[in-house]
Design a protein around this motif. Structure first.
Motif, short mmCIF file in Angstrom:
data_model
loop_
_atom_site.label_atom_id
_atom_site.label_comp_id
_atom_site.label_asym_id
_atom_site.label_seq_id
_atom_site.Cartn_x
_atom_site.Cartn_y
_atom_site.Cartn_z
N LYS A 283 -19.70 -18.16 54.99
CA LYS A 283 -19.27 -16.84 55.45
C LYS A 283 -19.28 -15.82 54.31
N LEU A 284 -19.52 -14.55 54.70
CA LEU A 284 -19.44 -13.45 53.76
C LEU A 284 -18.03 -12.87 53.80
N ALA A 285 -17.63 -12.27 52.68
CA ALA A 285 -16.33 -11.59 52.64
C ALA A 285 -16.45 -10.22 53.31
N MET A 286 -15.33 -9.68 53.80
CA MET A 286 -15.33 -8.36 54.40
C MET A 286 -15.69 -7.32 53.34
N PRO A 287 -16.60 -6.39 53.65
CA PRO A 287 -16.99 -5.36 52.68
C PRO A 287 -15.97 -4.22 52.59
N ILE A 288 -15.02 -4.22 53.49
CA ILE A 288 -13.99 -3.18 53.51
C ILE A 288 -12.68 -3.84 53.93
N ARG A 289 -11.55 -3.40 53.37
CA ARG A 289 -10.30 -4.11 53.60
C ARG A 289 -9.19 -3.23 54.16
N GLN A 321 -12.56 9.00 53.80
CA GLN A 321 -13.44 9.29 52.67
C GLN A 321 -12.85 8.70 51.39
N GLY A 322 -13.70 7.98 50.63
CA GLY A 322 -13.28 7.41 49.35
C GLY A 322 -12.71 6.00 49.43
N THR A 323 -12.59 5.44 50.65
CA THR A 323 -12.09 4.05 50.78
C THR A 323 -13.02 3.10 50.02
N ALA A 324 -12.44 2.10 49.34
CA ALA A 324 -13.21 1.18 48.50
C ALA A 324 -14.11 0.28 49.35
N ILE A 325 -15.33 0.02 48.83
CA ILE A 325 -16.29 -0.90 49.44
C ILE A 325 -16.52 -2.05 48.46
N TYR A 326 -16.53 -3.28 48.98
CA TYR A 326 -16.63 -4.48 48.13
C TYR A 326 -17.89 -5.28 48.44
N ALA A 327 -18.40 -5.98 47.41
CA ALA A 327 -19.57 -6.85 47.61
C ALA A 327 -19.16 -8.01 48.51
N ALA A 328 -19.94 -8.24 49.57
CA ALA A 328 -19.62 -9.32 50.52
C ALA A 328 -19.92 -10.69 49.93
N GLU A 329 -20.76 -10.74 48.87
CA GLU A 329 -21.11 -12.00 48.22
C GLU A 329 -21.71 -11.68 46.86
N SER A 330 -21.74 -12.67 45.97
CA SER A 330 -22.34 -12.49 44.65
C SER A 330 -23.85 -12.30 44.80
N GLY A 331 -24.43 -11.54 43.88
CA GLY A 331 -25.87 -11.33 43.92
C GLY A 331 -26.31 -10.27 42.94
N VAL A 332 -27.54 -9.78 43.11
CA VAL A 332 -28.14 -8.79 42.23
C VAL A 332 -28.41 -7.51 43.03
N VAL A 333 -28.03 -6.38 42.44
CA VAL A 333 -28.25 -5.08 43.10
C VAL A 333 -29.73 -4.73 42.99
N ILE A 334 -30.38 -4.53 44.16
CA ILE A 334 -31.81 -4.18 44.14
C ILE A 334 -32.05 -2.73 44.58
N VAL A 335 -31.05 -2.09 45.18
CA VAL A 335 -31.14 -0.67 45.55
C VAL A 335 -29.78 -0.03 45.30
N SER A 336 -29.78 1.13 44.64
CA SER A 336 -28.55 1.90 44.46
C SER A 336 -28.96 3.37 44.29
N GLN A 337 -29.09 4.08 45.43
CA GLN A 337 -29.62 5.43 45.41
C GLN A 337 -29.48 6.07 46.79
N ASN A 338 -29.87 7.36 46.88
CA ASN A 338 -29.91 8.03 48.18
C ASN A 338 -31.23 7.71 48.85
N TRP A 339 -31.15 7.32 50.14
CA TRP A 339 -32.39 6.99 50.82
C TRP A 339 -32.33 7.38 52.29
N SER A 340 -33.02 8.49 52.60
CA SER A 340 -33.25 8.91 53.98
C SER A 340 -31.99 8.89 54.82
N GLY A 341 -32.08 8.29 56.04
CA GLY A 341 -30.95 8.31 56.97
C GLY A 341 -29.74 7.54 56.50
N TYR A 342 -29.93 6.59 55.55
CA TYR A 342 -28.80 5.82 55.04
C TYR A 342 -27.92 6.63 54.10
#
Length: 412
Positions: A283-289, A321-342
Motif C-alpha cells: 500500500k501507498l501512504a496518503m499524500p495528504i493528511r 491553500q498551502g496544505t502539506a503534500i507528502y510522498a506516498a512512497e520512497s522514490g526519485v523525483v522525475i518531474v517538478s515543474q509547471n505543466w499544462s493543465g496540471y
C-alpha cells in the motif's frame, strides 16, 4: 492546423525516444561502467533541457490560450454593446416611421385643403368679375343714354313721393352694386391669403417629410453598419474558438509528451542510481493528511471547466491553500515543474514501473527538484489551484507503466 501541430508533437516525442536511449550496462569493468554513467548523465542533462524547452513552449501556448480567451470575452462585450445600439436604432427607426406616417397624412390633408382653397379662389374671382361686369354694364347704360335717361326715370314719377322712391331705388341699386363688389374683393383677398397660408404650411410639411426621409435613411444605414460589425465580431469569435480548441489539443499532446519525457528520464535515472529502494508492492501512504475531503474520484465524470464528459485519471482531495503534500512512497523525483493543465506538478518514480503524480500545486509550493531522492512521508509540496482548476485541491494519480490506474487500490 490541428493535425499538423499534433504531428509535430508526435515527431518531437519520437525524436526524444530515439535520442534519449539507454546504453547497455553490466560487466565490462570500472572503466566501462564509468563511461556508461558518463553517457547516462549526458543523456539525462539533454532530456532535462528538452523538458525545459517543452515547458517554455507549454507556457507560451497557455499564454496564447489565455489571451485568446480574454479577447473572446472582449469581443463578446463589444458585441453586446453593438446589439444594444442596434436595438436603440431600431426603436428610433420605428419612431421616425410613425412620425413620417403622421406627417404624410397631414400633408395629404393640406393638399386637399390647398385644392379646395384654389377652387374657392377661382369662384371668388369669378363672382367679382361677374359683379364688376354688371356694374360696368349699368354704368355704360347710364353713360350712353345720358343724364336725361336717368332724369326720365325720376321725372316720370307720378308724385313727389314716387319721385323720392325712384331716386332712392336708383341710389340703392348703385350703392348695392358698389358694396357687393367691395365685399367680393374682400372675400377674394381672404381666400387668396388663406391659399398662401395653406401653400406655406404644405411647403413646410414637404420640408419636414424630406428631413424625416433623410433621417430614416441615415438610421437604416447606421443599423446596416452595425449589422456588418456584428458579423465581423461573430467571425472573429469563431476564429478565436478554433484557436482555443487548437491550444487545448496542443496542451493535451504536450501532456503526452511530458509522460514520454518523464519515462525516458525515469529509465536514465534508474540506470544511474540503480534505484536503491525500488517499490516492491503493498500500500501507498496518503499524500495528504489534514483538513481534506475527496471531491472527485477516479473514472468518468463531467469536466468542471469544459462541461464535457471525460475520464478523470486520479483522485481530487479538496483542501485549504498551502496544505502539506507528502510522498506516498520512497522514490526519485522525475518531474517538478509547471505543466499544462496540471499546473505545478511533481512525479515520483518508485521503481518497477510505478509512478505517483501530484498536480495543481501552489506557486512556490514545489519543495523538491528533479533528481531528488525522497522517502515515504517526506513533505514535497503544498496544495494550490494552478493549471485547470476551480479551487485549491490536490490531484493525485498513480500510474503503472505510464498508464493511469485507480489510486484507490493503492492507498491505505
Amino acid at each position: 492546423m490541428k493535425k499538423m501541430k499534433k504531428l509535430g508533437l508526435v515527431m518531437i516525442a519520437g525524436a526524444l525516444v530515439a535520442t534519449i536511449s539507454l546504453q547497455p550496462s553490466g560487466g565490462g569493468g570500472e572503466v566501462a561502467q564509468a563511461a556508461t554513467l558518463s553517457q547516462i548523465q549526458k543523456e539525462i542533462s539533454a532530456a532535462n533541457q528538452k523538458i525545459k524547452d517543452a515547458e517554455r513552449k507549454a507556457a507560451d501556448v497557455a499564454r496564447q490560450k489565455q489571451n485568446a480567451e480574454q479577447e473572446q470575452k472582449t469581443i463578446a462585450r463589444k458585441k453586446e454593446d453593438v446589439l444594444a445600439e442596434i436595438n436603440s436604432l431600431m426603436k428610433e427607426i420605428d419612431k421616425v416611421a410613425i412620425e413620417q406616417s403622421k406627417k404624410k397624412a397631414e400633408k395629404e390633408a393640406k393638399q386637399v385643403e390647398l385644392l379646395q382653397t384654389g377652387q374657392d379662389l377661382e369662384l371668388a374671382e369669378k363672382r367679382v368679375v361677374d359683379r364688376e361686369a354688371l356694374l360696368e354694364a349699368r354704368m355704360r347704360l347710364m353713360y350712353s343714354n345720358g343724364f336725361v335717361s336717368y332724369m326720365d326715370v325720376l321725372f316720370s314719377a307720378t308724385s313727389f313721393s314716387d319721385f323720392l322712391d325712384r331716386f332712392d331705388a336708383l341710389q340703392t341699386i348703385l350703392d348695392s352694386d358698389r358694396d357687393m363688389v367691395k365685399r367680393l374683393k374682400e372675400d377674394k383677398e381672404l381666400v387668396a391669403q388663406k391659399k398662401v397660408e395653406v401653400e406655406a404650411q404644405f411647403a413646410e410639411l414637404e420640408v419636414i417629410n424630406q428631413e424625416l426621409m433623410l433621417k430614416h435613411a441615415d438610421l437604416v444605414k447606421k443599423e446596416s453598419e452595425k449589422e456588418v460589425l456584428i458579423a465581423s465580431y461573430n467571425e472573429k469569435a469563431e476564429e478565436l474558438s478554433e484557436s482555443i480548441e487548437e491550444f487545448e489539443v496542443i496542451s493535451e499532446e504536450q501532456e503526452k509528451l511530458l509522460v514520454a519525457l518523464a519515462a525516458q528520464v525515469s529509465k536514465l535515472q534508474a540506470e544511474e542510481k540503480r534505484i536503491k529502494n525500488p517499490y516492491s508492492g503493498g500500500k501507498l501512504a496518503m499524500p495528504i493528511r489534514d483538513s481534506y475531503r475527496v471531491s472527485s474520484n477516479f473514472g468518468t465524470r463531467i469536466h468542471p471547466i469544459s462541461g464535457k464528459k471525460h475520464t478523470h485519471t486520479g483522485i481530487d482531495f479538496a483542501a485549504p491553500q498551502g496544505t502539506a503534500i507528502y510522498a506516498a512512497e520512497s522514490g526519485v523525483v522525475i518531474v517538478s515543474q509547471n505543466w499544462s493543465g496540471y499546473g505545478n506538478c511533481i512525479i515520483i518514480d518508485h521503481g518497477n514501473g510505478l509512478w505517483t503524480l501530484y498536480g495543481h500545486i501552489m506557486n512556490g509550493g514545489l519543495l523538491v527538484d528533479v533528481g531528488d531522492e525522497v522517502k515515504r512521508g517526506d513533505k514535497i509540496a503544498k496544495v494550490g489551484s494552478t493549471g485547470n482548476s476551480t479551487g485549491p485541491h490536490l490531484h493525485f494519480e498513480v500510474r503503472k507503466n505510464e498508464v493511469p490506474v485507480n489510486p484507490g487500490g493503492y492507498l491505505k
